[in-house]
Design a protein around this motif. Structure first.
Motif, PDB file in Angstrom:
ATOM      1  N   HIS A 299      16.827   4.652 -13.817  1.00 34.85           N
ATOM      2  CA  HIS A 299      15.399   4.939 -13.602  1.00 34.85           C
ATOM      3  C   HIS A 299      14.504   3.788 -14.066  1.00 34.85           C
ATOM      4  O   HIS A 299      13.450   4.006 -14.660  1.00 34.85           O
ATOM      5  CB  HIS A 299      14.996   6.247 -14.294  1.00 34.85           C
ATOM      6  N   GLN A 300      14.927   2.569 -13.736  1.00 34.17           N
ATOM      7  CA  GLN A 300      14.100   1.406 -14.057  1.00 34.17           C
ATOM      8  C   GLN A 300      13.202   1.009 -12.886  1.00 34.17           C
ATOM      9  O   GLN A 300      12.536  -0.027 -12.927  1.00 34.17           O
ATOM     10  CB  GLN A 300      14.983   0.229 -14.472  1.00 34.17           C
ATOM     11  N   SER A 301      13.178   1.852 -11.862  1.00 35.22           N
ATOM     12  CA  SER A 301      12.234   1.700 -10.754  1.00 35.22           C
ATOM     13  C   SER A 301      12.029   3.076 -10.153  1.00 35.22           C
ATOM     14  O   SER A 301      12.751   4.024 -10.468  1.00 35.22           O
ATOM     15  CB  SER A 301      12.767   0.728  -9.692  1.00 35.22           C
ATOM     16  N   TRP A 302      11.016   3.161  -9.284  1.00 36.13           N
ATOM     17  CA  TRP A 302      10.779   4.417  -8.578  1.00 36.13           C
ATOM     18  C   TRP A 302      10.161   4.087  -7.226  1.00 36.13           C
ATOM     19  O   TRP A 302       9.162   3.370  -7.154  1.00 36.13           O
ATOM     20  CB  TRP A 302       9.863   5.344  -9.373  1.00 36.13           C
ATOM     21  N   ALA A 303      10.770   4.610  -6.158  1.00 41.91           N
ATOM     22  CA  ALA A 303      10.327   4.320  -4.799  1.00 41.91           C
ATOM     23  C   ALA A 303      10.251   2.798  -4.625  1.00 41.91           C
ATOM     24  O   ALA A 303      11.237   2.105  -4.849  1.00 41.91           O
ATOM     25  CB  ALA A 303       9.008   5.016  -4.497  1.00 41.91           C
ATOM     26  N   GLY A 304       9.077   2.272  -4.294  1.00 37.63           N
ATOM     27  CA  GLY A 304       8.959   0.838  -4.080  1.00 37.63           C
ATOM     28  C   GLY A 304       8.434   0.065  -5.259  1.00 37.63           C
ATOM     29  O   GLY A 304       8.068  -1.110  -5.115  1.00 37.63           O
ATOM     30  N   HIS A 305       8.394   0.694  -6.439  1.00 37.53           N
ATOM     31  CA  HIS A 305       7.785   0.074  -7.602  1.00 37.53           C
ATOM     32  C   HIS A 305       8.818  -0.181  -8.699  1.00 37.53           C
ATOM     33  O   HIS A 305       9.592   0.708  -9.059  1.00 37.53           O
ATOM     34  CB  HIS A 305       6.659   0.960  -8.155  1.00 37.53           C
ATOM     35  N   ILE A 306       8.813  -1.369  -9.244  1.00 37.35           N
ATOM     36  CA  ILE A 306       9.705  -1.726 -10.342  1.00 37.35           C
ATOM     37  C   ILE A 306       9.100  -1.237 -11.651  1.00 37.35           C
ATOM     38  O   ILE A 306       7.882  -1.224 -11.808  1.00 37.35           O
ATOM     39  CB  ILE A 306       9.935  -3.253 -10.372  1.00 37.35           C
ATOM     40  N   GLY A 307       9.935  -0.785 -12.582  1.00 37.03           N
ATOM     41  CA  GLY A 307       9.451  -0.334 -13.875  1.00 37.03           C
ATOM     42  C   GLY A 307       9.075  -1.493 -14.782  1.00 37.03           C
ATOM     43  O   GLY A 307       9.419  -2.653 -14.535  1.00 37.03           O
ATOM     44  N   ASN A 308       8.380  -1.160 -15.857  1.00 34.00           N
ATOM     45  CA  ASN A 308       7.850  -2.204 -16.740  1.00 34.00           C
ATOM     46  C   ASN A 308       8.930  -3.108 -17.317  1.00 34.00           C
ATOM     47  O   ASN A 308       8.744  -4.321 -17.437  1.00 34.00           O
ATOM     48  CB  ASN A 308       7.048  -1.572 -17.880  1.00 34.00           C
ATOM     49  N   LEU A 309      10.072  -2.531 -17.700  1.00 28.88           N
ATOM     50  CA  LEU A 309      11.102  -3.332 -18.358  1.00 28.88           C
ATOM     51  C   LEU A 309      11.617  -4.436 -17.438  1.00 28.88           C
ATOM     52  O   LEU A 309      11.678  -5.612 -17.829  1.00 28.88           O
ATOM     53  CB  LEU A 309      12.259  -2.447 -18.817  1.00 28.88           C
ATOM     54  N   LEU A 310      11.992  -4.075 -16.213  1.00 33.05           N
ATOM     55  CA  LEU A 310      12.525  -5.078 -15.296  1.00 33.05           C
ATOM     56  C   LEU A 310      11.432  -5.943 -14.686  1.00 33.05           C
ATOM     57  O   LEU A 310      11.704  -7.077 -14.264  1.00 33.05           O
ATOM     58  CB  LEU A 310      13.346  -4.411 -14.192  1.00 33.05           C
ATOM     59  N   ARG A 311      10.209  -5.448 -14.654  1.00 28.02           N
ATOM     60  CA  ARG A 311       9.105  -6.276 -14.172  1.00 28.02           C
ATOM     61  C   ARG A 311       8.848  -7.436 -15.126  1.00 28.02           C
ATOM     62  O   ARG A 311       8.638  -8.578 -14.708  1.00 28.02           O
ATOM     63  CB  ARG A 311       7.841  -5.430 -14.012  1.00 28.02           C
TER      64      ARG A 311
ATOM     65  N   TYR B   9       9.460   2.313   1.044  1.00 29.95           N
ATOM     66  CA  TYR B   9      10.731   2.860   0.563  1.00 29.95           C
ATOM     67  C   TYR B   9      11.150   4.070   1.390  1.00 29.95           C
ATOM     68  O   TYR B   9      10.350   4.966   1.666  1.00 29.95           O
ATOM     69  CB  TYR B   9      10.608   3.264  -0.901  1.00 29.95           C
ATOM     70  N   LYS B  10      12.416   4.106   1.752  1.00 31.13           N
ATOM     71  CA  LYS B  10      13.005   5.263   2.436  1.00 31.13           C
ATOM     72  C   LYS B  10      14.396   5.512   1.858  1.00 31.13           C
ATOM     73  O   LYS B  10      15.075   4.599   1.396  1.00 31.13           O
ATOM     74  CB  LYS B  10      13.119   5.004   3.945  1.00 31.13           C
ATOM     75  N   TRP B  11      14.776   6.784   1.873  1.00 29.74           N
ATOM     76  CA  TRP B  11      16.133   7.159   1.480  1.00 29.74           C
ATOM     77  C   TRP B  11      16.732   8.005   2.594  1.00 29.74           C
ATOM     78  O   TRP B  11      16.072   8.892   3.103  1.00 29.74           O
ATOM     79  CB  TRP B  11      16.113   7.970   0.173  1.00 29.74           C
ATOM     80  N   PRO B  12      17.983   7.717   2.979  1.00 31.18           N
ATOM     81  CA  PRO B  12      18.873   6.660   2.467  1.00 31.18           C
ATOM     82  C   PRO B  12      18.463   5.290   3.004  1.00 31.18           C
ATOM     83  O   PRO B  12      17.683   5.172   3.943  1.00 31.18           O
ATOM     84  CB  PRO B  12      20.237   7.088   2.992  1.00 31.18           C
ATOM     85  N   ASN B  13      19.024   4.259   2.388  1.00 25.78           N
ATOM     86  CA  ASN B  13      18.730   2.896   2.797  1.00 25.78           C
ATOM     87  C   ASN B  13      20.006   2.055   2.674  1.00 25.78           C
ATOM     88  O   ASN B  13      20.945   2.444   1.973  1.00 25.78           O
ATOM     89  CB  ASN B  13      17.590   2.306   1.967  1.00 25.78           C
ATOM     90  N   PRO B  14      20.067   0.916   3.343  1.00 24.92           N
ATOM     91  CA  PRO B  14      21.308   0.119   3.353  1.00 24.92           C
ATOM     92  C   PRO B  14      21.751  -0.367   1.973  1.00 24.92           C
ATOM     93  O   PRO B  14      22.942  -0.586   1.752  1.00 24.92           O
ATOM     94  CB  PRO B  14      20.945  -1.079   4.259  1.00 24.92           C
ATOM     95  N   ASP B  15      20.795  -0.537   1.052  1.00 19.81           N
ATOM     96  CA  ASP B  15      21.147  -1.020  -0.289  1.00 19.81           C
ATOM     97  C   ASP B  15      21.586   0.090  -1.234  1.00 19.81           C
ATOM     98  O   ASP B  15      21.977  -0.189  -2.370  1.00 19.81           O
ATOM     99  CB  ASP B  15      19.956  -1.747  -0.912  1.00 19.81           C
ATOM    100  N   GLY B  16      21.508   1.335  -0.792  1.00 18.73           N
ATOM    101  CA  GLY B  16      21.802   2.440  -1.705  1.00 18.73           C
ATOM    102  C   GLY B  16      20.843   2.496  -2.863  1.00 18.73           C
ATOM    103  O   GLY B  16      21.178   2.992  -3.953  1.00 18.73           O
TER     104      GLY B  16
END
Length: 369
Positions: free
Chosen positions: A112-124, A141-148
């Motif tokens: 849970h270091q990101s959500w939908a199309g947004h990166i979380g603070n730690l990895l940002r 962002y869509k699910w499913p997607n090729p990157d899993g």
């Protein structure tokens, strides 16, 4: 595994046949409530809610999902805008102490270091910690997607990640004056990825269990207990529970590798599955966690009473109780609970949900005053 699941089903059937009727006011070791921490402008309303609604319902445990909604002094670069101050957190500490409510903060760790199309603070701020840097965040962002891609994870073997994580954990635990910390660790889809130079080729169950031990040991050195969600410790294929409420990427064997003094929060939202028995049989303390379906939640609550009544003296203490989870910020829940009309994006009053399956209705069902 199959023999263990057979025992699990037998135990659950016997518990269901007992038909023990317990009032929700009967004592369970944990009577918990989990919710996103309030924004600064809803703090006073939430404090009032604790005193007027949680306390009269004998709630004795409150988990606040803080993440980066705190003005961290150790790492101010990670704090959200308009985050809670230390003084505001002390107001929460005071009201919980007044009503003898155990207050436990949560920061999502590992997954849970990101959500939908947004990166979380730690990895940002620290992109070098990303387990999958080659997976780029999509504009749409869509699910499913090729990157899993569901949510990003940090790499548990990165040599710099735990210095930052431990700073955050220690500071938030000190601010909350707590003896426990919830690390999340749910829905970890990215772990031990082949392209990761550190994790590639490693056993995913061992990686997951290793991170649990790392966090547990750090907390235990300061007299604090680790809490986590339980889904990654359940085999999603064997149980039929799938990739969200259980694991489909081979982390489930970690259930035999993790320390036994953690608390597992066993969440099931669409069905009242009997998996607390599985954790208790593994020697792990467990609480059952509903969300928004009152009928299912009442079955889960009754199950917990039945498990405790019919368990051996060795297993009974592992069935710790129930915690309702609310997957919104505190302000949105308070509006729903008190019937405060919310506005949609066009400024019109939002329509009420055409169903009984809401977090506030579930809360009233399992925790009546």
């Amino acid at each position: 595994m199959k023999k263990l699941m057979t025992l699990l089903l037998l135990f659950a059937c016997l518990a269901g046949m007992a038909q023990v009727k317990k009032s929700p006011t009967d004592t369970l070791p944990v009577r918990g409530f989990c919710i996103g921490a309030p924004a600064t402008d809803r703090l006073d309303a939430f404090i009032k809610f604790i005193g007027e609604e949680l306390a009269p319902r004998n709630i004795n445990t409150l988990i606040l999902r803080i993440d980066y909604n705190y003005q961290f002094k150790s790492h101010p670069e990670l704090a959200d805008n308009n985050a809670l101050s230390q003084a505001q957190v002390k107001q929460l500490v005071a009201i919980c102490k007044k009503h003898q409510i155990r207050l436990i903060p949560q920061i999502n760790l590992l997954g849970h270091q990101s959500w939908a199309g947004h990166i979380g603070n730690l990895l940002r701020v620290y992109p070098e910690f990303d387990e999958t840097p080659w997976v780029k965040m999509p504009a749409d962002y869509k699910w499913p997607n090729p990157d899993g891609l569901y949510c990003k994870s940090y790499c548990p073997l990165h040599p710099g990640v735990h210095k930052i994580v431990f700073d955050l954990v220690d500071e938030i635990c000190d601010a909350f004056e707590t003896d426990a910390f919830h690390a999340g660790m749910d829905e970890v889809f990215y772990i031990g990825e082949a392209q990761c130079p550190r994790c590639g080729g490693r056993d995913k169950a061992e990686l997951y269990a290793g991170e649990v031990w790392t966090l547990r040991n750090h907390l235990a050195a300061k007299g604090r207990q680790l809490w986590i969600w339980g889904d990654r410790l359940i085999d999603g294929k064997e149980t039929g529970l799938g990739a969200w409420e259980a694991s489909m990427n081979n982390t489930s064997r970690a259930v035999d590798l993790v320390p036994k003094d953690i608390m597992v929060c066993d969440w099931h939202y669409e069905r009242p599955d009997k998996t607390p028995v599985y954790f208790a049989m593994k020697g792990i303390h467990v609480i059952t966690c509903p969300w928004r379906m009152p009928d299912n939640a009442l079955i889960q609550l009754q199950d917990m009473y039945d498990f405790r009544k019919s368990a051996t003296k060795e297993m009974k203490p592992r069935f710790e109780g129930m915690m309702q989870t609310v997957w919104s910020d505190a302000g949105s829940f308070l509006d729903e609970f008190y019937g405060i009309a919310r506005k949609d994006n066009n400024g019109a009053a939002a329509t009420k949900p055409p169903t009984n399956n809401t977090a506030s209705n579930c809360f009233r069902a399992v925790f009546p005053k």
